[in-house]
Write an enzyme that holds these catalytic residues in place. Structure first.
Site, PDB file in Angstrom:
ATOM      1  N   SER A 182       0.820  -1.215   0.000  1.00 50.54           N
ATOM      2  CA  SER A 182       0.000   0.000   0.000  1.00 50.54           C
ATOM      3  C   SER A 182       0.852   1.261   0.000  1.00 50.54           C
ATOM      4  O   SER A 182       0.336   2.363  -0.150  1.00 50.54           O
ATOM      5  CB  SER A 182      -0.939   0.013   1.211  1.00 50.54           C
ATOM      6  OG  SER A 182      -0.197   0.088   2.426  1.00 50.54           O
ATOM      7  N   ARG A 183       2.174   1.104   0.139  1.00 50.03           N
ATOM      8  CA  ARG A 183       3.070   2.261   0.180  1.00 50.03           C
ATOM      9  C   ARG A 183       4.484   1.842  -0.200  1.00 50.03           C
ATOM     10  O   ARG A 183       4.798   0.669  -0.311  1.00 50.03           O
ATOM     11  CB  ARG A 183       3.088   2.883   1.573  1.00 50.03           C
ATOM     12  CG  ARG A 183       3.506   1.888   2.650  1.00 50.03           C
ATOM     13  CD  ARG A 183       4.000   2.553   3.918  1.00 50.03           C
ATOM     14  NE  ARG A 183       3.036   3.434   4.517  1.00 50.03           N
ATOM     15  CZ  ARG A 183       3.353   4.433   5.344  1.00 50.03           C
ATOM     16  NH1 ARG A 183       4.633   4.652   5.646  1.00 50.03           N
ATOM     17  NH2 ARG A 183       2.437   5.196   5.881  1.00 50.03           N
TER      18      ARG A 183
ATOM     19  N   ALA B 230      19.481  -8.261  11.460  1.00 54.82           N
ATOM     20  CA  ALA B 230      19.463  -9.710  11.639  1.00 54.82           C
ATOM     21  C   ALA B 230      18.327 -10.342  10.838  1.00 54.82           C
ATOM     22  O   ALA B 230      18.494 -11.403  10.222  1.00 54.82           O
ATOM     23  CB  ALA B 230      19.321 -10.058  13.124  1.00 54.82           C
TER      24      ALA B 230
ATOM     25  N   SER C 229      17.943  -6.227   2.344  1.00 51.07           N
ATOM     26  CA  SER C 229      18.528  -4.910   2.563  1.00 51.07           C
ATOM     27  C   SER C 229      20.038  -5.051   2.599  1.00 51.07           C
ATOM     28  O   SER C 229      20.558  -6.104   3.000  1.00 51.07           O
ATOM     29  CB  SER C 229      18.040  -4.327   3.898  1.00 51.07           C
ATOM     30  OG  SER C 229      18.753  -3.148   4.239  1.00 51.07           O
TER      31      SER C 229
ATOM     32  N   ASN D 110       7.838  -8.234   0.354  1.00 51.51           N
ATOM     33  CA  ASN D 110       8.301  -6.884   0.654  1.00 51.51           C
ATOM     34  C   ASN D 110       7.957  -6.431   2.068  1.00 51.51           C
ATOM     35  O   ASN D 110       8.676  -5.628   2.652  1.00 51.51           O
ATOM     36  CB  ASN D 110       7.689  -5.903  -0.355  1.00 51.51           C
ATOM     37  CG  ASN D 110       7.900  -4.469   0.029  1.00 51.51           C
ATOM     38  OD1 ASN D 110       9.003  -3.948  -0.033  1.00 51.51           O
ATOM     39  ND2 ASN D 110       6.825  -3.805   0.465  1.00 51.51           N
TER      40      ASN D 110
ATOM     41  N   TYR E  76      16.545  -5.422  12.889  1.00 48.38           N
ATOM     42  CA  TYR E  76      16.207  -5.332  11.463  1.00 48.38           C
ATOM     43  C   TYR E  76      17.306  -5.971  10.614  1.00 48.38           C
ATOM     44  O   TYR E  76      17.035  -6.739   9.686  1.00 48.38           O
ATOM     45  CB  TYR E  76      16.018  -3.863  11.083  1.00 48.38           C
ATOM     46  CG  TYR E  76      15.678  -3.623   9.628  1.00 48.38           C
ATOM     47  CD1 TYR E  76      14.370  -3.717   9.176  1.00 48.38           C
ATOM     48  CD2 TYR E  76      16.676  -3.284   8.710  1.00 48.38           C
ATOM     49  CE1 TYR E  76      14.051  -3.483   7.840  1.00 48.38           C
ATOM     50  CE2 TYR E  76      16.371  -3.045   7.381  1.00 48.38           C
ATOM     51  CZ  TYR E  76      15.058  -3.153   6.954  1.00 48.38           C
ATOM     52  OH  TYR E  76      14.757  -2.926   5.627  1.00 48.38           O
TER      53      TYR E  76
END
Length: 248
Positions: A15-16, A160, A144, A92, A158
């Site tokens: 949605s974003r 990890a 990432s 995602n 995050y």
């Protein structure tokens, strides 16, 4: 031009941000898209209306928490009931709760890993069950560079989780070969709403570490995602593609 005509593409957290850019890009190539949200229903519905009007493809909006197994099972079945198949899954959806290590609680750490890692596992597990019925499909993980470089201790949970996503993708690639390809995109800094709300001094500092001296736009990440899911990347599998502008 890439062609996803008549394919069904399920993008979580769409949605974003990067997810929204992905559904827009896939729709521009003729795909029928599944827009997923957790809380922002109105935003998801407005995106659905826009995509149907601009691209003339079919869409479905689904709601659920990917860290909850029954939500995942329900959402996958909703898509199968509507479209009969899932050709592409883009994992995602993710959260971050940045704080100093000394202040980070076990509950916060657990929540980040539950959504980003366990949720990605659950989505992939149940979608590939449908893909295997037709011996075809593509999965693209959004990880990432944090999961590779790990140079920001305040995002330890995050980082990890994204390192785990990269490992998860490689194992799924082994498990799903040869009919289903699984690849990973590892973005650097991207101009999403959350990032743009950061301290301006930190933004400028991080831009200085990039050879291109800027952050990516969400569509620049979506371009790589679409390529990996397409027949143009038919011999790309178990790969991790950095999209970071050349971080020093």
């Amino acid at each position: 031009m890439l062609d996803f005509s008549n394919q069904v593409v399920f993008v979580t957290g769409s949605s974003r941000g990067i997810g929204e850019a992905c559904v827009q890009k896939f729709a521009s190539f003729g795909a029928n898209v599944v827009i997923h949200y957790v809380k922002e229903k109105e935003r998801a519905l407005l995106l659905q209306q826009s995509i149907e009007k601009v691209y003339g493809v079919s869409t479905l909006v689904v709601q659920g928490d990917i860290s909850v197994e029954q939500d995942v099972i329900r959402m996958v079945q909703e898509v199968i009931h509507c479209f009969g198949r899932i050709d592409v899954l883009v994992n995602n959806a993710a959260i971050s709760q940045d704080s100093y290590i000394e202040e980070k609680t076990k509950e916060e750490f657990d929540q980040v890993l539950s959504v980003n890692l366990v949720g990605t596992f659950l989505m992939t597990k149940y979608v590939i069950q449908e893909m295997r019925k037709v011996d075809s499909g593509n999965v693209v993980m959004i990880a990432s560079t944090n999961g590779i470089d790990t140079n920001l201790p305040w995002s330890i949970d995050y980082d990890a989780s994204k390192a785990g996503v990269i490992s998860l993708a490689k194992n799924f690639a082994l498990e799903c070969a040869p009919c289903i390809r699984v690849n990973t995109v590892a973005p650097g800094w991207v101009n999403t709403e959350d990032v743009l709300e950061m301290n301006p001094d930190i933004i400028e500092e991080e831009k200085g570490k990039c050879l291109l001296k800027r952050f990516a736009s969400p569509i620049e990440i979506a371009n790589v995602v679409c390529f990996l899911a397409s027949e143009e990347a038919s011999f790309v599998n178990k790969s991790v593609i950095r999209v970071d502008g050349g971080i020093k």
